[in-house]
Design a protein around this motif. Structure first.
Motif, short mmCIF file in Angstrom:
data_model
loop_
_atom_site.label_atom_id
_atom_site.label_comp_id
_atom_site.label_asym_id
_atom_site.label_seq_id
_atom_site.Cartn_x
_atom_site.Cartn_y
_atom_site.Cartn_z
N MET A 26 0.83 -1.20 0.00
CA MET A 26 0.00 0.00 0.00
C MET A 26 0.87 1.26 0.00
SD MET A 26 -3.14 -0.89 -0.18
CE MET A 26 -4.10 0.47 0.39
N ARG A 27 1.98 1.21 0.75
CA ARG A 27 2.84 2.40 0.80
C ARG A 27 3.49 2.66 -0.55
NH1 ARG A 27 6.66 1.55 5.81
NH2 ARG A 27 6.77 -0.49 4.83
N GLU A 28 3.89 1.58 -1.24
CA GLU A 28 4.49 1.74 -2.57
C GLU A 28 3.48 2.35 -3.54
OE1 GLU A 28 6.32 -1.80 -4.10
OE2 GLU A 28 7.20 -2.26 -2.16
N PHE A 29 2.24 1.87 -3.47
CA PHE A 29 1.19 2.40 -4.34
C PHE A 29 0.95 3.87 -4.05
CE2 PHE A 29 -3.28 3.36 -5.21
CZ PHE A 29 -3.33 3.06 -6.55
N ALA A 30 0.89 4.23 -2.76
CA ALA A 30 0.66 5.62 -2.39
C ALA A 30 1.79 6.52 -2.88
CB ALA A 30 0.51 5.73 -0.87
N LEU A 31 3.02 6.04 -2.79
CA LEU A 31 4.15 6.82 -3.30
C LEU A 31 4.08 6.96 -4.82
CD1 LEU A 31 7.24 5.72 -1.19
CD2 LEU A 31 6.32 8.01 -1.42
N GLY A 32 3.64 5.92 -5.49
CA GLY A 32 3.48 5.98 -6.94
C GLY A 32 2.44 7.01 -7.35
N VAL A 33 1.33 7.03 -6.65
CA VAL A 33 0.28 8.02 -6.94
C VAL A 33 0.81 9.42 -6.66
CG1 VAL A 33 -1.97 8.85 -6.19
CG2 VAL A 33 -1.61 6.41 -6.54
N GLU A 34 1.53 9.59 -5.56
CA GLU A 34 2.11 10.89 -5.22
C GLU A 34 3.09 11.34 -6.31
OE1 GLU A 34 2.97 14.40 -3.25
OE2 GLU A 34 1.36 12.97 -2.86
N ALA A 35 3.90 10.43 -6.80
CA ALA A 35 4.84 10.77 -7.86
C ALA A 35 4.11 11.21 -9.13
CB ALA A 35 5.75 9.58 -8.17
N LEU A 36 3.05 10.50 -9.47
CA LEU A 36 2.27 10.88 -10.66
C LEU A 36 1.61 12.24 -10.49
CD1 LEU A 36 0.62 7.49 -11.62
CD2 LEU A 36 2.36 8.75 -12.90
N GLU A 37 1.08 12.50 -9.30
CA GLU A 37 0.45 13.80 -9.05
C GLU A 37 1.46 14.93 -9.15
OE1 GLU A 37 -1.48 13.50 -5.26
OE2 GLU A 37 -3.17 12.38 -6.08
N ARG A 38 2.64 14.69 -8.60
CA ARG A 38 3.68 15.71 -8.69
C ARG A 38 4.08 15.95 -10.13
NH1 ARG A 38 7.90 14.59 -3.66
NH2 ARG A 38 6.34 14.72 -2.01
N PHE A 39 4.21 14.88 -10.91
CA PHE A 39 4.60 15.00 -12.31
C PHE A 39 3.55 15.77 -13.10
CE2 PHE A 39 4.74 13.38 -16.68
CZ PHE A 39 6.04 13.71 -17.00
N VAL A 40 2.29 15.43 -12.90
CA VAL A 40 1.19 16.08 -13.64
C VAL A 40 1.10 17.56 -13.26
CG1 VAL A 40 -1.32 16.16 -13.86
CG2 VAL A 40 -0.12 13.97 -14.00
N ASN A 41 1.38 17.88 -11.99
CA ASN A 41 1.32 19.27 -11.53
C ASN A 41 2.60 20.05 -11.82
OD1 ASN A 41 -1.31 19.09 -10.53
ND2 ASN A 41 -0.59 18.16 -8.64
#
Length: 42
Positions: free
Chosen positions: A1-16
């Motif tokens: 779950m933590r890896e998934f959450a970090l992946g989502v955070e990375a994608l959000e940062r990239f998109v923003n």
């Protein structure tokens, strides 16, 4: 779950369009969680 959450955070940062060094923080965190534990005696 933590890896998934970090992946989502990375994608959000990239998109923003956050600086890539901030995106890489999440990516390196994921890689660190996937790596083998290091023997502290070494």
């Amino acid at each position: 779950m933590r890896e998934f959450a970090l992946g989502v955070e990375a994608l959000e940062r990239f998109v923003n369009r956050v600086p890539l060094r901030r995106v890489h923080e999440c990516v390196f965190g994921i890689l660190a969680m996937e790596s083998e534990p290091v023997d502290s005696r070494l």
